[in-house]
Design a protein around this motif. Structure first.
Motif, PDB file in Angstrom:
ATOM      1  N   LEU A  44     -95.157 -40.653   1.016  1.00 17.66           N
ATOM      2  CA  LEU A  44     -95.479 -40.833  -0.513  1.00 17.66           C
ATOM      3  C   LEU A  44     -95.407 -41.990  -1.113  1.00 17.66           C
ATOM      4  CD1 LEU A  44     -93.874 -37.160  -1.198  1.00 17.66           C
ATOM      5  CD2 LEU A  44     -96.384 -37.588  -0.138  1.00 17.66           C
ATOM      6  N   GLY A  48     -99.222 -45.243   0.964  1.00 20.07           N
ATOM      7  CA  GLY A  48     -98.887 -44.379   1.890  1.00 20.07           C
ATOM      8  C   GLY A  48     -97.832 -44.819   2.934  1.00 20.07           C
ATOM      9  N   ILE A 105    -109.734 -45.525   7.398  1.00 26.85           N
ATOM     10  CA  ILE A 105    -109.003 -45.178   6.485  1.00 26.85           C
ATOM     11  C   ILE A 105    -108.242 -46.418   6.110  1.00 26.85           C
ATOM     12  CG2 ILE A 105    -107.060 -44.039   7.252  1.00 26.85           C
ATOM     13  CD1 ILE A 105    -106.851 -42.213   4.636  1.00 26.85           C
ATOM     14  N   LYS A 108    -110.680 -49.005   4.727  1.00 25.75           N
ATOM     15  CA  LYS A 108    -111.211 -48.676   3.373  1.00 25.75           C
ATOM     16  C   LYS A 108    -110.024 -49.038   2.461  1.00 25.75           C
ATOM     17  CE  LYS A 108    -112.367 -44.422   2.930  1.00 25.75           C
ATOM     18  NZ  LYS A 108    -112.932 -43.080   3.153  1.00 25.75           N
ATOM     19  N   LEU A 270     -96.398 -31.801   4.222  1.00 25.58           N
ATOM     20  CA  LEU A 270     -96.398 -33.117   3.894  1.00 25.58           C
ATOM     21  C   LEU A 270     -97.306 -33.843   5.008  1.00 25.58           C
ATOM     22  CD1 LEU A 270     -92.727 -34.071   3.322  1.00 25.58           C
ATOM     23  CD2 LEU A 270     -94.558 -34.227   1.325  1.00 25.58           C
ATOM     24  N   ILE A 271     -98.185 -34.618   4.770  1.00 19.57           N
ATOM     25  CA  ILE A 271     -99.109 -35.483   5.643  1.00 19.57           C
ATOM     26  C   ILE A 271     -98.149 -36.690   6.206  1.00 19.57           C
ATOM     27  CG2 ILE A 271    -101.095 -36.493   6.085  1.00 19.57           C
ATOM     28  CD1 ILE A 271    -102.441 -34.348   4.589  1.00 19.57           C
ATOM     29  N   GLY A 302     -97.971 -41.939   5.892  1.00 18.16           N
ATOM     30  CA  GLY A 302     -98.958 -40.755   6.105  1.00 18.16           C
ATOM     31  C   GLY A 302    -100.618 -41.010   6.139  1.00 18.16           C
ATOM     32  N   ASN A 303    -100.820 -42.265   6.632  1.00 17.80           N
ATOM     33  CA  ASN A 303    -102.181 -42.508   6.692  1.00 17.80           C
ATOM     34  C   ASN A 303    -102.832 -42.280   7.741  1.00 17.80           C
ATOM     35  OD1 ASN A 303    -102.430 -43.988   3.927  1.00 17.80           O
ATOM     36  ND2 ASN A 303    -101.279 -45.757   4.827  1.00 17.80           N
ATOM     37  N   LEU A 306    -108.339 -38.030   8.491  1.00 22.05           N
ATOM     38  CA  LEU A 306    -108.303 -36.656   8.698  1.00 22.05           C
ATOM     39  C   LEU A 306    -109.082 -35.983   9.957  1.00 22.05           C
ATOM     40  CD1 LEU A 306    -108.145 -34.912   5.367  1.00 22.05           C
ATOM     41  CD2 LEU A 306    -106.264 -35.179   6.765  1.00 22.05           C
ATOM     42  N   GLU A 307    -110.144 -36.461  10.175  1.00 22.56           N
ATOM     43  CA  GLU A 307    -111.209 -36.159  11.144  1.00 22.56           C
ATOM     44  C   GLU A 307    -110.712 -36.317  12.850  1.00 22.56           C
ATOM     45  OE1 GLU A 307    -112.331 -37.735   8.808  1.00 22.56           O
ATOM     46  OE2 GLU A 307    -114.405 -36.684   8.086  1.00 22.56           O
ATOM     47  N   THR A 310    -106.983 -34.019  12.915  1.00 23.94           N
ATOM     48  CA  THR A 310    -106.904 -32.881  12.745  1.00 23.94           C
ATOM     49  C   THR A 310    -107.797 -32.225  14.112  1.00 23.94           C
ATOM     50  OG1 THR A 310    -109.003 -32.590  11.322  1.00 23.94           O
ATOM     51  CG2 THR A 310    -106.872 -32.329  10.427  1.00 23.94           C
ATOM     52  N   LYS A 311    -108.277 -32.897  14.650  1.00 19.52           N
ATOM     53  CA  LYS A 311    -108.851 -32.502  15.769  1.00 19.52           C
ATOM     54  C   LYS A 311    -107.843 -32.138  17.008  1.00 19.52           C
ATOM     55  CE  LYS A 311    -113.560 -34.436  16.072  1.00 19.52           C
ATOM     56  NZ  LYS A 311    -114.173 -35.928  16.209  1.00 19.52           N
TER      57      LYS A 311
ATOM     58  N   LYS B 269    -100.983 -37.365   0.490  1.00 18.53           N
ATOM     59  CA  LYS B 269    -100.350 -37.011   1.617  1.00 18.53           C
ATOM     60  C   LYS B 269     -99.647 -35.721   1.353  1.00 18.53           C
ATOM     61  CE  LYS B 269    -101.543 -41.224   2.289  1.00 18.53           C
ATOM     62  NZ  LYS B 269    -102.725 -41.716   2.615  1.00 18.53           N
ATOM     63  N   THR B 310    -108.932 -27.421   8.540  1.00 17.88           N
ATOM     64  CA  THR B 310    -109.202 -28.618   9.001  1.00 17.88           C
ATOM     65  C   THR B 310    -110.445 -28.775   9.873  1.00 17.88           C
ATOM     66  OG1 THR B 310    -108.134 -28.437  11.230  1.00 17.88           O
ATOM     67  CG2 THR B 310    -106.757 -29.558   9.474  1.00 17.88           C
ATOM     68  N   ILE B 314    -114.088 -31.670   9.403  1.00  9.13           N
ATOM     69  CA  ILE B 314    -114.887 -32.120  10.667  1.00  9.13           C
ATOM     70  C   ILE B 314    -116.259 -31.693  10.774  1.00  9.13           C
ATOM     71  CG2 ILE B 314    -114.788 -32.540  13.169  1.00  9.13           C
ATOM     72  CD1 ILE B 314    -112.060 -31.654  13.009  1.00  9.13           C
TER      73      ILE B 314
END
Lengths: 315, 315
Positions: A44, A48, A105, A108, A270-271, A302-303, A306-307, A310-311, B269, B310, B314
């Motif tokens: 946080l 990140g 990410i 970016k 939390l990610i 936490g960076n 996601l794609e 999460t896979k 996050k 998730t 995707i």
């Protein structure tokens, strides 16, 4: 080099520019782990990740003369964003050498802070030679991701804050890649909580710190793990501090990292990125060692794409 | 019915059993939204949602005689876990009627707290008749998810805490399903921050509150949205409070909810469930209305089936 006072000064110096991140507990994870865990949530943090601390401290420690032509670094990720942000905050240019394989990410993020990216092959040699070219061309000042005392001192403020909230930890555990966070954690522990034992957590596929502790010298990293923030070998300034102050390095498999990460996402909401889940994976793997203890765990960042991440959860 | 003092009393009553959740800010989301947002993170609450507050307050407000045969409710999700946990904390049985379509993670949560689940068809009629049967059989005391003044008073403590940390909010915005959180937020605002305007955020596919504000009477919900915590119609005890104290209901599409949720996951996050992302989606949809203002946003919960949610990321 790193004193109690230099950590206190660094903390004062960076305070206006970074978050004091929360320390969060989870009854359900404590029940699973068999110990009482205090999670320091650097996921946080600004950008990140804890990297915001070291980069900001190093950039602020330069003279105006030193930083006026900009700051530069090579980094696979979070340090890159941290340097770009430090440049933006201080109104100077930032030049970032990144391996072309770095997560989108993170690229970016660098661009969002106005950092200029130079892509290179994903080898240490390519990173160093590209950075040398950039510095020659621009006159920018290099801020290394971990092999730099100002960076280490900045990272030390993470553990300092955790000790300020929990002054009786039996153990503190940090992930280890190049060793910036771990050596900073070790120094903060030495000065602010000397009875606390320092452990490191490392991916099996990049276990150079584990091997270095056995052999007594810096070892090469195989750089093969999902924990993309922990692939580098230890730095020359980091290893002596680690050797002297870290009790043990615990290694974990990628499968154990994914399971710990999933537990954090599901139970704590939390990610954390794979690298950030490595210390909890180590605690869960070594339950006897930590049974009944008060354990500080650093969620380093936490960076995630996601794609991509999460896979892992959909199988 | 609900007074300033009753909210203060509820807060004292539940304090030992719930988290005081952090208030978190995000520069990058502020930049996108064009206002200054203070996020009250009830996704980090016990059971992963604000529902822990209302359930705990209602259960603690019962006499020992009233609760000795257990507590019961029907709920599609977070209130179910909250009642099961309240039962466990107080050492009484809990009986939960859940639609068979409820997310697996929410059923697992109920069972983890020792709650007994009775599955039914996903209609209000089936839920009510199944609950009536369970109560007849067990003698348990019903605690309704939202149409209950003790529950509303418990939920009001969320906004009370936010005002304690940020006493100059121009706006506070909560999601609305049955209206428990929203009516509690409205009452807390009335007593603790009367100059703050209260907004509600609602999915377009379950916009009964929006229509009720136009027609002046409770409307049926179409119950068609990804925000599975907001599908029910307003309760009879909730609507009059909302009608009197809420300035406007902003509706958002499922696509807007998913985009807001992704923004929260990536930038903050933090894992919020679709229902919890609805208020931010509403702020992003109504930028002119909130431009330059200080806005309190309640992240109502963080319980998601990772596999299911998730997949949305995707594509």
């Amino acid at each position: 080099m790193i004193t109690r006072q230099s950590i206190i000064d660094a903390h004062e110096r960076i305070r206006p520019y970074v978050h004091r991140t929360p320390v969060i507990t989870s009854q359900s994870i404590d029940d699973i782990a068999g110990c009482k865990i205090f999670f320091k949530c650097e996921n946080l943090q600004k950008v990140g990740a804890f990297k915001a601390r070291g980069a900001m401290n190093a950039a602020l420690s330069l003279s105006e003369e030193e930083r006026k032509k900009g700051i530069a670094t090579h980094s696979s990720g979070n340090h890159a964003q941290a340097i770009a942000r430090a440049g933006k905050v201080l109104g100077v240019k930032s030049y970032i050498v990144m391996p072309r394989t770095a997560p989108a990410i993170k690229k970016k993020g660098v661009q969002g802070y106005g950092g200029e990216i130079f892509e290179c092959e994903p080898t240490l040699e390519a990173r160093e030679s590209t950075l040398a070219d950039v510095i020659k061309k621009t006159g920018a000042h290099e801020i290394h991701p971990f092999n730099n005392y100002d960076v280490i001192t900045g990272q030390a403020t993470t553990a300092k804050e955790l000790f300020e909230e929990q002054n009786n930890l039996d153990v503190i555990i940090a992930p280890v890649g190049g060793g910036g966070l771990l050596s900073g954690t070790a120094m903060a522990t030495k000065y602010f909580s000397p009875s606390t034992l320092v452990y490191a957590a490392e991916p099996e596929g990049a276990d150079d710190a584990y091997r270095a502790m056995q052999s007594g010298k810096i070892e090469k990293s195989q750089a093969n793990s999902i924990a993309d923030g922990l692939l580098t070998a230890l730095g020359e300034k980091n290893f002596p501090i680690i050797k002297e102050n870290v009790k043990a390095v615990i290694t974990v498999s990628d499968q154990e990292i994914i399971e710990a990460m999933r537990l954090i996402w599901e139970r704590m909401k939390l990610i954390v990125e794979p690298s950030g889940a490595v210390p909890l994976a180590a605690v869960l793997k070594s339950k006897e060692e930590f049974a009944g203890k008060k354990v500080g765990v650093i969620f380093s960042g936490g960076n995630v794409d996601l794609e991509k991440v999460t896979k892992l959860f959909i199988q």
